[in-house]
Write a protein that holds these residues in place. Structure first.
Motif, PDB file in Angstrom:
ATOM      1  N   VAL A  69       0.840  -1.205   0.000  1.00 12.92           N
ATOM      2  CA  VAL A  69       0.000   0.000   0.000  1.00 12.92           C
ATOM      3  C   VAL A  69       0.870   1.249   0.000  1.00 12.92           C
ATOM      4  O   VAL A  69       2.037   1.198   0.408  1.00 12.92           O
ATOM      5  CB  VAL A  69      -0.961   0.004   1.217  1.00 12.92           C
ATOM      6  N   PRO A  70       0.314   2.380  -0.454  1.00  7.63           N
ATOM      7  CA  PRO A  70       1.096   3.614  -0.485  1.00  7.63           C
ATOM      8  C   PRO A  70       1.507   4.042   0.919  1.00  7.63           C
ATOM      9  O   PRO A  70       0.713   3.969   1.855  1.00  7.63           O
ATOM     10  CB  PRO A  70       0.141   4.643  -1.084  1.00  7.63           C
ATOM     11  N   ASN A  71       2.743   4.456   1.043  1.00  8.86           N
ATOM     12  CA  ASN A  71       3.255   4.976   2.306  1.00  8.86           C
ATOM     13  C   ASN A  71       3.081   6.495   2.270  1.00  8.86           C
ATOM     14  O   ASN A  71       3.984   7.227   1.886  1.00  8.86           O
ATOM     15  CB  ASN A  71       4.723   4.580   2.473  1.00  8.86           C
ATOM     16  N   MET A  72       1.911   6.940   2.648  1.00 13.82           N
ATOM     17  CA  MET A  72       1.550   8.346   2.499  1.00 13.82           C
ATOM     18  C   MET A  72       1.881   9.136   3.748  1.00 13.82           C
ATOM     19  O   MET A  72       1.985   8.591   4.832  1.00 13.82           O
ATOM     20  CB  MET A  72       0.084   8.460   2.131  1.00 13.82           C
ATOM     21  N   GLY A  73       2.015  10.440   3.559  1.00  9.28           N
ATOM     22  CA  GLY A  73       2.358  11.317   4.667  1.00  9.28           C
ATOM     23  C   GLY A  73       1.626  12.639   4.581  1.00  9.28           C
ATOM     24  O   GLY A  73       0.498  12.723   4.082  1.00  9.28           O
ATOM     25  N   ALA A  74       2.280  13.680   5.045  1.00 10.89           N
ATOM     26  CA  ALA A  74       1.661  15.002   5.152  1.00 10.89           C
ATOM     27  C   ALA A  74       1.237  15.569   3.800  1.00 10.89           C
ATOM     28  O   ALA A  74       0.165  16.185   3.690  1.00 10.89           O
ATOM     29  CB  ALA A  74       2.619  15.966   5.851  1.00 10.89           C
ATOM     30  N   GLU A  75       2.049  15.376   2.758  1.00  8.43           N
ATOM     31  CA  GLU A  75       1.711  15.930   1.441  1.00  8.43           C
ATOM     32  C   GLU A  75       0.417  15.327   0.904  1.00  8.43           C
ATOM     33  O   GLU A  75      -0.456  16.050   0.408  1.00  8.43           O
ATOM     34  CB  GLU A  75       2.844  15.672   0.438  1.00  8.43           C
ATOM     35  N   GLU A  76       0.296  14.022   0.988  1.00  8.56           N
ATOM     36  CA  GLU A  76      -0.906  13.355   0.484  1.00  8.56           C
ATOM     37  C   GLU A  76      -2.119  13.690   1.355  1.00  8.56           C
ATOM     38  O   GLU A  76      -3.227  13.852   0.842  1.00  8.56           O
ATOM     39  CB  GLU A  76      -0.690  11.835   0.440  1.00  8.56           C
ATOM     40  N   THR A  77      -1.871  13.818   2.651  1.00  6.39           N
ATOM     41  CA  THR A  77      -2.962  14.189   3.554  1.00  6.39           C
ATOM     42  C   THR A  77      -3.483  15.571   3.195  1.00  6.39           C
ATOM     43  O   THR A  77      -4.698  15.794   3.121  1.00  6.39           O
ATOM     44  CB  THR A  77      -2.483  14.154   5.020  1.00  6.39           C
ATOM     45  N   ARG A  78      -2.598  16.511   2.948  1.00  7.94           N
ATOM     46  CA  ARG A  78      -2.994  17.861   2.561  1.00  7.94           C
ATOM     47  C   ARG A  78      -3.769  17.835   1.246  1.00  7.94           C
ATOM     48  O   ARG A  78      -4.777  18.509   1.088  1.00  7.94           O
ATOM     49  CB  ARG A  78      -1.753  18.764   2.449  1.00  7.94           C
ATOM     50  N   ARG A  79      -3.300  17.012   0.299  1.00  9.65           N
ATOM     51  CA  ARG A  79      -3.988  16.897  -0.993  1.00  9.65           C
ATOM     52  C   ARG A  79      -5.412  16.351  -0.803  1.00  9.65           C
ATOM     53  O   ARG A  79      -6.360  16.824  -1.421  1.00  9.65           O
ATOM     54  CB  ARG A  79      -3.175  15.988  -1.916  1.00  9.65           C
ATOM     55  N   ALA A  80      -5.556  15.358   0.074  1.00 10.34           N
ATOM     56  CA  ALA A  80      -6.879  14.782   0.337  1.00 10.34           C
ATOM     57  C   ALA A  80      -7.798  15.801   1.012  1.00 10.34           C
ATOM     58  O   ALA A  80      -8.976  15.926   0.657  1.00 10.34           O
ATOM     59  CB  ALA A  80      -6.745  13.530   1.202  1.00 10.34           C
ATOM     60  N   ILE A  81      -7.271  16.540   1.977  1.00 14.00           N
ATOM     61  CA  ILE A  81      -8.071  17.558   2.660  1.00 14.00           C
ATOM     62  C   ILE A  81      -8.487  18.652   1.683  1.00 14.00           C
ATOM     63  O   ILE A  81      -9.650  19.083   1.666  1.00 14.00           O
ATOM     64  CB  ILE A  81      -7.303  18.145   3.862  1.00 14.00           C
ATOM     65  N   ASP A  82      -7.555  19.092   0.829  1.00 14.19           N
ATOM     66  CA  ASP A  82      -7.875  20.127  -0.157  1.00 14.19           C
ATOM     67  C   ASP A  82      -8.945  19.637  -1.133  1.00 14.19           C
ATOM     68  O   ASP A  82      -9.852  20.396  -1.507  1.00 14.19           O
ATOM     69  CB  ASP A  82      -6.618  20.553  -0.914  1.00 14.19           C
ATOM     70  N   ALA A  83      -8.862  18.378  -1.554  1.00 12.02           N
ATOM     71  CA  ALA A  83      -9.863  17.822  -2.479  1.00 12.02           C
ATOM     72  C   ALA A  83     -11.230  17.752  -1.802  1.00 12.02           C
ATOM     73  O   ALA A  83     -12.259  18.085  -2.419  1.00 12.02           O
ATOM     74  CB  ALA A  83      -9.430  16.439  -2.954  1.00 12.02           C
ATOM     75  N   ALA A  84     -11.253  17.337  -0.546  1.00 17.72           N
ATOM     76  CA  ALA A  84     -12.521  17.273   0.183  1.00 17.72           C
ATOM     77  C   ALA A  84     -13.105  18.668   0.369  1.00 17.72           C
ATOM     78  O   ALA A  84     -14.319  18.874   0.220  1.00 17.72           O
ATOM     79  CB  ALA A  84     -12.317  16.595   1.530  1.00 17.72           C
ATOM     80  N   ASP A  85     -12.246  19.634   0.655  1.00 14.43           N
ATOM     81  CA  ASP A  85     -12.703  21.014   0.813  1.00 14.43           C
ATOM     82  C   ASP A  85     -13.270  21.552  -0.505  1.00 14.43           C
ATOM     83  O   ASP A  85     -14.290  22.237  -0.512  1.00 14.43           O
ATOM     84  CB  ASP A  85     -11.555  21.888   1.313  1.00 14.43           C
ATOM     85  N   ALA A  86     -12.643  21.217  -1.619  1.00 14.56           N
ATOM     86  CA  ALA A  86     -13.131  21.661  -2.930  1.00 14.56           C
ATOM     87  C   ALA A  86     -14.469  21.015  -3.280  1.00 14.56           C
ATOM     88  O   ALA A  86     -15.284  21.608  -3.992  1.00 14.56           O
ATOM     89  CB  ALA A  86     -12.090  21.345  -4.012  1.00 14.56           C
ATOM     90  N   ALA A  87     -14.704  19.805  -2.772  1.00 14.97           N
ATOM     91  CA  ALA A  87     -15.966  19.110  -3.043  1.00 14.97           C
ATOM     92  C   ALA A  87     -17.101  19.582  -2.137  1.00 14.97           C
ATOM     93  O   ALA A  87     -18.276  19.315  -2.418  1.00 14.97           O
ATOM     94  CB  ALA A  87     -15.771  17.602  -2.870  1.00 14.97           C
ATOM     95  N   LEU A  88     -16.769  20.301  -1.078  1.00 16.79           N
ATOM     96  CA  LEU A  88     -17.776  20.714  -0.101  1.00 16.79           C
ATOM     97  C   LEU A  88     -18.926  21.533  -0.693  1.00 16.79           C
ATOM     98  O   LEU A  88     -20.086  21.264  -0.374  1.00 16.79           O
ATOM     99  CB  LEU A  88     -17.128  21.460   1.065  1.00 16.79           C
ATOM    100  N   PRO A  89     -18.684  22.523  -1.545  1.00 18.13           N
ATOM    101  CA  PRO A  89     -19.813  23.296  -2.069  1.00 18.13           C
ATOM    102  C   PRO A  89     -20.848  22.429  -2.802  1.00 18.13           C
ATOM    103  O   PRO A  89     -22.054  22.631  -2.642  1.00 18.13           O
ATOM    104  CB  PRO A  89     -19.154  24.303  -3.020  1.00 18.13           C
ATOM    105  N   GLU A  90     -20.381  21.448  -3.556  1.00 17.24           N
ATOM    106  CA  GLU A  90     -21.320  20.560  -4.259  1.00 17.24           C
ATOM    107  C   GLU A  90     -22.111  19.715  -3.267  1.00 17.24           C
ATOM    108  O   GLU A  90     -23.308  19.514  -3.410  1.00 17.24           O
ATOM    109  CB  GLU A  90     -20.554  19.669  -5.237  1.00 17.24           C
TER     110      GLU A  90
END
Length: 165
Positions: A42-63
């Motif tokens: 599995v991917p060994n993810m860290g802060a960068e990927e976490t930030r990307r996921a949070i930003d994507a979720a935030d961008a999806a919030l208005p919809e």
């Protein structure tokens, strides 16, 4: 590991609607503690990927926010149904990952699904309130709506749900 639906065993992370690897392509193995078998890399993810996921979720919030309460409830309820439909496979994956007894894993999946059912039902009853103000000709209106992204870190031994303090 034998599953009815092999597609349930994922070896990537879902970010912005896509299954992705770690930014630096690093991985780590997930092994069955009972026999040492490698279940997946599995991917060994860290802060960068976490930030990307949070930003994507935030961008999806208005919809998401623009959906009716009923539409949000239907999505949550479908998730609940899918968890119940795939309880056997999800429990097998959980047991293989951590060694928890299969019956306990199945119970945890069903318990986690019950939270989705509850929130789906609550989503249809998201009522506001009218509160009397200090002035006789004024009223305070309260509405309830999605306001932001939530993240959770789950314990290794209760990955689907943990309700103990």
């Amino acid at each position: 590991m034998q599953l009815h639906d092999q597609a349930l065993l994922k070896s990537q992370a879902l970010i912005n609607g896509q299954w992705v690897d770690a930014n630096h392509q690093t991985t780590r193995s997930v092994t069955n503690p009972a026999n040492g078998e490698c279940l997946a890399m599995v991917p060994n993810m860290g802060a960068e990927e976490t930030r990307r996921a949070i930003d994507a979720a935030d961008a999806a919030l208005p919809e998401w926010r623009a959906l009716t309460a009923k539409a949000r409830a239907e999505i949550l309820y479908r998730w609940y149904e899918l968890m119940l439909e795939h309880t056997e496979d999800l429990a097998a994956i959980m047991t293989a990952e951590q060694g928890k007894p299969l019956k306990e894993s199945a119970g945890e999946i069903q318990y986690a699904a019950s939270f989705l059912q509850w929130f789906a039902e609550e989503a249809k009853r998201v009522n506001g309130a009218t509160i009397p103000a200090e002035q006789a000709d004024k009223r305070i209106s309260v509405i309830k709506q999605p306001i932001g992204v939530t993240a959770a870190i789950t314990p290794w031994n209760f990955p689907a749900v943990h309700d103990h303090p």
